[in-house]
Design an enzyme around this catalytic site. Structure first.
Site, short mmCIF file in Angstrom:
data_model
loop_
_atom_site.label_atom_id
_atom_site.label_comp_id
_atom_site.label_asym_id
_atom_site.label_seq_id
_atom_site.Cartn_x
_atom_site.Cartn_y
_atom_site.Cartn_z
N LEU A 129 -65.27 113.69 106.19
CA LEU A 129 -65.07 112.93 106.33
C LEU A 129 -63.20 112.35 105.83
O LEU A 129 -63.79 111.04 105.79
CB LEU A 129 -64.60 113.85 104.37
CG LEU A 129 -63.98 112.56 103.47
CD1 LEU A 129 -65.26 111.91 102.38
CD2 LEU A 129 -63.09 113.51 102.57
N LEU A 130 -62.59 113.02 107.05
CA LEU A 130 -61.24 112.55 106.61
C LEU A 130 -61.25 111.79 108.29
O LEU A 130 -60.17 110.47 108.68
CB LEU A 130 -60.37 113.62 107.09
CG LEU A 130 -60.07 114.66 105.37
CD1 LEU A 130 -58.95 115.47 105.99
CD2 LEU A 130 -59.77 113.29 104.79
N PRO B 242 -60.65 121.24 109.65
CA PRO B 242 -60.08 119.65 109.07
C PRO B 242 -59.76 118.83 108.83
O PRO B 242 -58.85 117.93 108.70
CB PRO B 242 -58.34 120.41 110.69
CG PRO B 242 -59.76 120.52 111.62
CD PRO B 242 -60.66 121.37 111.12
N LEU B 243 -61.04 117.98 109.43
CA LEU B 243 -61.29 117.01 109.35
C LEU B 243 -62.30 116.87 107.45
O LEU B 243 -62.75 115.63 107.75
CB LEU B 243 -62.18 116.25 110.11
CG LEU B 243 -60.95 116.31 111.58
CD1 LEU B 243 -61.70 116.07 112.76
CD2 LEU B 243 -60.16 115.28 111.31
N ALA B 244 -62.18 118.01 106.87
CA ALA B 244 -63.12 117.77 106.27
C ALA B 244 -64.20 117.74 106.30
O ALA B 244 -65.43 117.53 105.94
CB ALA B 244 -62.67 117.68 104.88
N GLN B 245 -65.19 117.66 107.69
CA GLN B 245 -66.20 117.84 107.81
C GLN B 245 -66.83 116.41 108.29
O GLN B 245 -67.36 116.10 107.99
CB GLN B 245 -67.59 118.50 106.80
CG GLN B 245 -67.10 120.61 107.14
CD GLN B 245 -68.48 121.22 106.76
OE1 GLN B 245 -68.92 120.06 106.20
NE2 GLN B 245 -68.64 122.25 107.51
N LYS C 190 -65.12 107.16 108.31
CA LYS C 190 -66.48 106.53 108.48
C LYS C 190 -67.77 106.44 107.78
O LYS C 190 -68.80 106.07 107.55
CB LYS C 190 -67.03 106.97 109.44
CG LYS C 190 -67.19 108.56 110.09
CD LYS C 190 -68.02 108.61 111.53
CE LYS C 190 -68.89 110.04 111.66
NZ LYS C 190 -68.58 110.04 113.14
N TYR D 246 -72.86 131.80 114.81
CA TYR D 246 -73.62 130.39 114.79
C TYR D 246 -74.65 130.42 115.87
O TYR D 246 -74.61 130.84 116.85
CB TYR D 246 -72.20 130.54 115.15
CG TYR D 246 -71.00 130.00 114.59
CD1 TYR D 246 -70.94 129.42 113.41
CD2 TYR D 246 -70.04 129.91 115.38
CE1 TYR D 246 -69.80 130.09 112.88
CE2 TYR D 246 -68.65 129.13 114.40
CZ TYR D 246 -68.31 129.29 113.40
OH TYR D 246 -67.23 128.93 112.07
N1 LIG Z 1 -64.03 130.87 109.39
C1 LIG Z 1 -64.72 129.76 108.82
O1 LIG Z 1 -65.57 130.52 108.21
C2 LIG Z 1 -65.09 128.61 108.77
C3 LIG Z 1 -66.38 128.01 108.42
C4 LIG Z 1 -66.48 126.59 108.35
C5 LIG Z 1 -66.36 126.04 110.01
N2 LIG Z 1 -65.44 127.29 110.96
C6 LIG Z 1 -65.11 126.68 112.18
O2 LIG Z 1 -64.02 125.21 112.41
C7 LIG Z 1 -65.15 125.08 113.74
C8 LIG Z 1 -64.45 122.89 112.70
O3 LIG Z 1 -65.20 122.64 111.40
P1 LIG Z 1 -66.46 122.24 110.70
O4 LIG Z 1 -67.33 121.89 111.66
O5 LIG Z 1 -67.09 123.07 109.48
O6 LIG Z 1 -65.22 120.77 110.51
P2 LIG Z 1 -64.45 119.81 111.13
O7 LIG Z 1 -63.88 120.04 112.31
O8 LIG Z 1 -63.54 119.26 109.66
O9 LIG Z 1 -65.73 118.71 111.35
C9 LIG Z 1 -66.32 118.55 112.63
C10 LIG Z 1 -67.24 117.28 112.88
O10 LIG Z 1 -66.16 116.17 112.49
C11 LIG Z 1 -66.75 115.01 113.09
N3 LIG Z 1 -65.50 114.26 113.97
C12 LIG Z 1 -65.30 115.78 114.46
N4 LIG Z 1 -63.77 114.88 115.39
C13 LIG Z 1 -64.42 112.96 115.33
C14 LIG Z 1 -63.61 112.46 115.21
N5 LIG Z 1 -62.15 112.31 116.46
N6 LIG Z 1 -63.23 111.14 114.98
C15 LIG Z 1 -64.62 111.18 113.92
N7 LIG Z 1 -65.39 112.44 113.38
C16 LIG Z 1 -65.22 113.51 113.51
C17 LIG Z 1 -68.12 115.60 114.21
O11 LIG Z 1 -69.42 115.23 113.22
P3 LIG Z 1 -69.65 113.61 113.06
O12 LIG Z 1 -69.73 113.19 114.51
O13 LIG Z 1 -71.54 113.95 113.02
O14 LIG Z 1 -69.22 112.58 111.71
C18 LIG Z 1 -67.66 117.29 113.51
O15 LIG Z 1 -69.15 117.49 114.19
C19 LIG Z 1 -66.24 124.52 113.22
O16 LIG Z 1 -66.62 124.54 114.14
C20 LIG Z 1 -65.94 126.48 113.36
O17 LIG Z 1 -65.26 127.62 114.49
C21 LIG Z 1 -64.78 128.08 110.46
#
Ligand SMILES: NC(=O)c1ccc[n+]([C@@H]2O[C@H](COP(=O)([O-])OP(=O)(O)OC[C@H]3O[C@@H](n4cnc5c(N)ncnc54)[C@H](OP(=O)(O)O)[C@@H]3O)[C@@H](O)[C@H]2O)c1
Length: 324
Positions: free
Chosen positions: A204-205, A199-202, A208, A59
């Site tokens: 999407l969930l 877990p928030l589908a990046q 907004k 990262y």
């Molecule tokens: N092992 C692997 O291959 C792998 C792959 C992917 C990720 N990961 C790990 O998993 C973590 C999380 O996954 P991810 O970042 O891909 O996706 P995620 O956690 O589903 O989505 C994160 C994004 O959602 C938005 N968000 C977060 N909290 C929120 C809230 N309370 N209300 C509204 N929007 C919110 C933010 O983006 P905005 O505010 O910009 O909308 C944030 O950057 C990563 O940081 C990483 O550590 C691991």
């Protein structure tokens, strides 16, 4: 905050913090985020009882580990620190050298969980697990984990290590439910752990994003879930999330997280773009969904059938060409 009941040397919170966003250009959060907001997010997470912090050597090419380590400071000793190795050349001396490099960037004496970021398609796990065993012997690594592993390969990794591979970090959310078939039941029965990423589908969930408000960064431009057609197809699922959220005076994002960690063997590591988000996400650990609510959300997720595969890739390519 709620914690896992699995026996580990430090307690693991049901909601953790993912830090791919820290210092990573592909998320596009910029200098102010990497320089100060990320630290504020970590400090607030600690205040709120979050103990699980996840990063990876890849990262931001090590920047995430550095930012996280500096923000944690002395709290490194009390939280459950997880990082990952990309197993490009997974022979034992290289694995050991990479673990030392990660620990140095983090400023940590020990890695509580050292995970293989993804299975190496050409090299079996006996090779990398030799390195992991050596790291456990020297005390630099406490628990070993894997990520993006099938159940068959997770078990093979355990056989190769000769002891438990504590966790498998996989994509799991209302938009991606495949771990329910075998990984989660295995974890529940064997006292292992599924760490749900995205877990928030990046985002999407959170509800907004829609056709007229699509996220701009590179990660999500390449994620088929954010194609206009899929945002439209997600509307039923998002409506159900809003309905359950209203009943709990919560937000759709919080309900999506509460759904993801419903099983005792699952923890989630959402990323956060600001302090308010970590506050909201940490609070989701204390939301208890009824069986009816959980079932209704799962049923709405079943009805969400996004465009995937070659059809989605074609649409992403077309958009990329249009932007030029
Ligand atoms: N092992 C692997 O291959 C792998 C792959 C992917 C990720 N990961 C790990 O998993 C973590 C999380 O996954 P991810 O970042 O891909 O996706 P995620 O956690 O589903 O989505 C994160 C994004 O959602 C938005 N968000 C977060 N909290 C929120 C809230 N309370 N209300 C509204 N929007 C919110 C933010 O983006 P905005 O505010 O910009 O909308 C944030 O950057 C990563 O940081 C990483 O550590 C691991």
């Amino acid at each position: 905050m709620r914690y896992l009941s699995i026996q580990t040397s430090k307690k693991i919170s049901k909601i953790g913090l993912g830090t791919w966003q820290f210092g990573s250009r592909e998320w596009g959060y910029g200098q102010a985020y990497a320089g100060s907001e990320a630290r504020a997010i970590v400090r607030r997470a600690i205040d709120l009882g979050v103990t699980l912090f996840d990063t990876a050597e890849v990262y931001g090419f090590g920047r995430s580990e550095r930012i996280l380590g500096q923000a944690l400071g002395e709290d490194l000793e009390s939280i459950f620190l997880a990082t990952k190795i990309l197993p490009v050349w997974p022979i034992s001396p290289v694995v050991q050298q990479r673990a030392v490099a990660s620990a140095n960037r983090l400023g940590a004496r020990m890695l509580d969980l050292y995970q293989v970021h993804a299975p190496n398609p050409a090299v079996r796990d006996g090779t990398i697990m030799r390195g992991m065993r050596a790291l456990q012997r020297t005390g630099l690594v406490d628990e070993v984990g894997v990520s993006n592993y099938s159940l068959r390969r997770w078990r093979a990794a355990e056989a190769a290590l000769g002891s438990r591979v504590l966790s498998n970090q996989v994509q799991y959310s209302l938009a991606r439910r495949s771990p329910e078939a075998d990984l989660i039941p295995y974890a529940r029965e064997q006292g292992r752990l599924v760490i749900a990423y995205s877990p928030l589908a990046q985002g999407l969930l959170s509800g907004k994003y829609h056709q007229d408000n699509r996220p701009a960064n590179r990660v999500r431009a390449n994620n088929p879930l954010f194609l206009p057609e899929n945002l439209e197809r997600a509307s039923g699922l998002l409506a159900k999330l809003r309905e359950v959220a209203d009943a709990h005076s919560a937000t759709p994002a919080q309900i999506a997280l509460a759904w993801a960690i419903h099983d005792q063997a699952v923890v989630a590591i959402p990323g956060a773009s600001n302090v308010a988000q970590i506050e909201s996400n940490a609070a989701a650990a204390d939301i208890e969904l009824t069986d009816d609510e959980h079932g209704a959300l799962s049923a709405a997720a079943d009805r969400f059938q996004p465009v995937t595969g070659p059809a989605a890739r074609t649409q992403i390519m077309r958009q990329r060409l249009q932007r030029r």
